[in-house]
Design an enzyme around this catalytic site. Structure first.
Site, PDB file in Angstrom:
ATOM      1  N   GLY B 148       3.963  -4.031  -1.139  1.00 27.66           N
ATOM      2  CA  GLY B 148       3.870  -2.932  -2.101  1.00 27.66           C
ATOM      3  C   GLY B 148       2.880  -3.258  -3.201  1.00 27.66           C
ATOM      4  N   CYS B 149       2.468  -2.230  -3.905  1.00 26.21           N
ATOM      5  CA  CYS B 149       1.461  -2.412  -4.961  1.00 26.21           C
ATOM      6  C   CYS B 149       2.010  -3.245  -6.115  1.00 26.21           C
ATOM      7  CB  CYS B 149       0.959  -1.060  -5.446  1.00 26.21           C
ATOM      8  SG  CYS B 149       2.265   0.111  -5.888  1.00 26.21           S
ATOM      9  N   TYR B 150       3.182  -2.870  -6.631  1.00 30.38           N
ATOM     10  CA  TYR B 150       3.763  -3.646  -7.730  1.00 30.38           C
ATOM     11  C   TYR B 150       4.078  -5.087  -7.291  1.00 30.38           C
ATOM     12  CZ  TYR B 150       4.506   0.740 -10.378  1.00 30.38           C
ATOM     13  OH  TYR B 150       4.341   1.918 -11.062  1.00 30.38           O
ATOM     14  N   THR B 152       2.597  -6.904  -5.095  1.00 29.91           N
ATOM     15  CA  THR B 152       1.380  -7.704  -4.958  1.00 29.91           C
ATOM     16  C   THR B 152       0.957  -8.290  -6.295  1.00 29.91           C
ATOM     17  OG1 THR B 152       0.607  -6.476  -3.026  1.00 29.91           O
ATOM     18  CG2 THR B 152      -1.064  -7.609  -4.324  1.00 29.91           C
ATOM     19  N   ALA B 153       0.869  -7.437  -7.307  1.00 31.94           N
ATOM     20  CA  ALA B 153       0.450  -7.920  -8.629  1.00 31.94           C
ATOM     21  C   ALA B 153       1.446  -8.931  -9.190  1.00 31.94           C
ATOM     22  CB  ALA B 153       0.300  -6.744  -9.596  1.00 31.94           C
TER      23      ALA B 153
END
Lengths: 345, 345, 345, 345
Positions: B148-150, B152-153
């Protein structure tokens, strides 16, 4: 009541004009702005065309005294600390939108602001003007230190829970997002449209000058030793602050209980609005208005409470609260002159 | 390598096309989009005019198998979980950009997504494709659950410190800000320009489906019992995620030590960039690119570390990392086909 | 081919780096920036971290000559006019992104730019680098005057119709909307986020320096006496230009005929895309790319044609067309090094 | 005066509430919204929390008649045309913010709106409510067709010059830029944040339904045969319209003469502000207010005049002008209830 503004050409100053133009019991005497003296107000702010066709004046102690009962400072930090005392000595009332009179300890000011502090005498006399929490002192005050924008959103959200002992005073994390107007009107690389638009970033991580202000007020007003982490963020919007606050709960507690605690404090306060369970207030929902909207979420998984608090940084976070404080000082209803409905969308 | 995309008409799908058009060793076979079957691609995405003049196709198992070596799913959650197994059974490789194969525990999926989970067999076989941390497994994988995007960061920022035991695994707070493209291309009240522009708000406080994903990966990969608070925010920008992360340090540690730990892990990784001391990365500084830029701040006052991690949510947070994973599966340099320089400003 | 950039720290300069980093046949020699000499490039542009870790150099004629075959000027107007001739005399090729060599008549330059013009000798030798219309001259040129951003969008849209005699040359009105990056990177009140966000305004009505540039090129290339009205607008977006163009038709003509005329000219040009009937191109649909997308509408009620032309002002309107011109000068395919797919959304 | 709103949940409706809450002589009776009947107002508009805690009602002719003296329609086109007559027959006053009563010719309505027109009887009785130009008729009116947003900005700018015969009536070009709120609150692909942010585009070139409205009013009120080109643009901002208008002058004329003509008309009108020579009004300078700011530029090179006219599309372009008209109908000062100072920044 005749009022003057010193530091008219910043965003705080021009918001004061918006509210004063709408105020039935206050009248603008003179608008001061040393750097742009002699210019027409509507050259500097064309949106004021035909509304107040006056020239900006250079600071003049005698003129201010002769014409004004109360003076607002909309200047950057480091100005009112040296200029306001002369006005105070002559008996004028002062509401300072900058940080110069907020910290009691001059050394704290020197450390966090990197400038010379104001005279200790006036630091001691200044009343910290968080309207909902200091009304009796504000009524008596000659000098109001108007709260910072981030502290306003944060303190209104935290005080009810800290007062109840419901959260650990050293567990607090405040992650705050501000519109760019918080950085002032002076151009800089950081406020250039292309460097800010469509982008978000933190700044001054761990070293923003509002940290000691929040810790001082929370500590003094709740009698607890508060230590908090605070990170401000520059958000691609003109106005608004959202403070997302995390704290460890000291006890099992339901949303309903927390809600009752907040309602105890704010039920009758016109500018704090408590949101229903599950709400996520948007900064746009207080745009242009003096409201602080607060929502709270109990996270049973982690034992934390998350509080969302939104204000318009230029209104409740600056000029609006200043007018609210002026109203309290004048014995007027605190809403006088302030807009009733936010501008949405 | 011939690849097809299922779910072409979302923002993840169309970013895949951007990278595949630029990829020397992969070729697009067919673009599938059940809801818009028969439409020309450039009707749906006029920015692709003259670049790929094809029609969107309806899902067709035999055609996909005949034409493709690898399939990307750019569909919303709940689709690939039921559709991908048939392709996998026929021997195709699959990279799924949705959350359907990320959680090992089907009940967790049911709880957080509110939908039926995929078959446990494939949940077990799926490799969680955080490229920098799972390269050997990715090389061997048939099925990649693209992160997921969150997560990953967040994971790229937290793993080095958790691995070193430098932070308390139950003290972590992740306050994340995302551009609106993270909400997908389908119109809704929440993504209407006027409801989002010039405004910020939190959403799904304490109940976002990326929470179990982050806790699972951090827990499994570091052997610690991680419990974190996570708040996503809808930010008025098109692309970008900034995760501001707070954690209690387990020990006194300098910035230099922390920096050395991060460099140990990421020194040779082309897509993680460690920023110098005092940095505040902007999401715009990774716009359109596959980079994750990380900065860390040690706050001695509070004993916490604050980590700032930025990605482009559609690139490193979705399609870019998917291409990076495809490259790893193909034995190519992981940068192949991905842009070298972010689009700034 | 070794190339240097003079004036690296503006938005045009940094876009050149983006394309040169991706170019297989050009290599950056040295990056010059007098005002920020000695600074690391990634201090000035953190998005270039780990990509090109070099220091900015001060202008040095001998060094430039020794190291470079071709030099790009990304400086503001008034710089290359005096600096470029020395490089040209030493035999280097020059592509100038500023307006210093665009106007043939030195007095026109003095009138519209309010500065001293370049030497007439070089004004005469400069080739106006509108790639799609001047390819043979560009191939032979030593000095390219890279077209302005507004003229690029406007000329590509108008030339096919004017060449056909289809519109009255004194009836043309160009209403153009630009992103803020067109104003450059230097901070100013006009580019402050809060003065620009959520707002649009015209500027320099009737007196923008691109007016004589457009009239000169249209006049010289079509043999007609062109007089046009042009109004630029500052639009709350980072990149992009939309030129909305109105002209009186000289004859009854269908959309299909007009379309055929445009296709005659642009059919094989990779960077001009003609849109189908009824289209309204968005600037976002060319974001980050070198495309110019054109749509045309015949308005039978008024006897006018309305042309919509969009570019990315920093790419086709500046650095991208400069690279395209460099490619033409080098005998390479004109797309070399330039991105194939716009960044959408 | 008791007023009701039909169609409360659009942006026009909710702006009416903002002004009515601040109005000393009008009182909201009931808020109607068929599609969301039974919902609390602050569920639909959280920014109204604690301000008006009422439920939305379904349309009910008897209740409306019993409770209201005047009714505002904030519905989309095609609704009031059939619903308003029943209220009018019962003697209520109606101010319609939609286009249903603006065109006198039913066939024009059918052509441009693609819907059935209202009864000719009421089309004939409706007064076109451009407050500054129709005050005597408005005072007597039972039914006001409140002007469209684009026509308001355009007509206020053009009428003084057309009345003087200073411009050719068939040479007019209106290039208008609108904020996204003009498209209404209903979600659509076109108003999705990611499709609009950081981008500009034209729409409905040559076929917007405000064209016949502008031509009708200009023609009828000046006795000239007006034919104009009009192009609306979707601009990445929430509120605001800028109309950039071009017209051929019929005579040599100085800026001072033109200025005198405008001052003749608008000198004493509180909501039209004429800007000094060389001005470029920003939409932000009228944000949230009922002003129309106008600047004019004489272009001697081309013999044209360029007029810049800005309004807030939701205020002077919709709800604000509706309140202004209500005030005129009630014999009140036209500013009553309307904000004095725009919200800047």
């Amino acid at each position: 009541m005749k009022v003057s503004i010193i530091g008219t050409t910043g965003y705080g100053g021009v918001e004061l004009i918006r509210f004063l133009e709408n105020h039935p019991h206050a009248e603008i005497a003179t608008l001061y702005a040393n750097s742009q003296e002699g210019k027409w107000l509507n050259e500097v702010f064309p949106h004021l065309t035909d509304i107040r066709d006056v020239k900006l004046a250079a600071f003049d102690l005698d003129r201010i005294e002769a014409e004004s009962d109360l003076v607002f400072f909309g200047t950057p930090s480091g100005v009112s600390g040296s200029m306001a005392p002369a006005l105070l000595e002559r008996g004028l009332k002062v509401i300072d939108l900058s940080g110069d009179f907020r910290l009691h300890d001059p050394e704290q000011y020197r450390t966090w602001y990197g400038k010379d502090p104001a005279d200790k005498k006036w630091l001691d006399q200044a009343v910290y003007g968080l309207s909902e929490w200091a009304q009796p002192s504000i009524q008596q005050a000659q000098l109001i230190a108007n709260p910072g924008c981030y502290p306003t959103a944060t303190l209104l959200a935290l005080l009810p829970l800290l007062k109840k002992g419901a959260i650990h005073p050293r567990s607090i994390i405040v992650d705050a997002k501000s519109g760019v107007s918080g950085a002032g009107r002076a151009p800089s690389q950081a406020t250039h449209f292309c460097e800010t638009n469509d982008s978000i970033s933190a700044y001054k991580v761990g070293r923003h000058q509002h940290i000691p202000e929040m810790e001082q007020v929370l500590g003094e007003w709740t009698g607890q030793d508060v230590l908090l982490s605070f990170t401000p963020h520059l958000t691609p919007m003109t106005r608004g602050i959202l403070a997302t606050i995390y704290a460890d709960l000291t006890q099992d507690v339901t949303w309903e209980t927390i809600d009752a605690w907040y309602r105890e404090v704010y039920e009758d306060r016109p500018f704090v609005r408590l949101r229903p369970q599950g709400s996520h207030p948007k900064t746009k929902e207080v745009y242009g208005s003096n409201y602080c909207d607060i929502a709270y979420h109990v996270d049973e998984r982690t034992g934390r409470v998350m509080i969302l608090s939104v204000i318009d940084n230029l209104v409740k976070g600056a000029a609006g609260q200043a007018i609210q404080n002026m109203n309290i000082m004048m014995g007027l209803p605190e809403e006088t002159g302030l807009p009733k409905v936010p501008v949405f969308p």
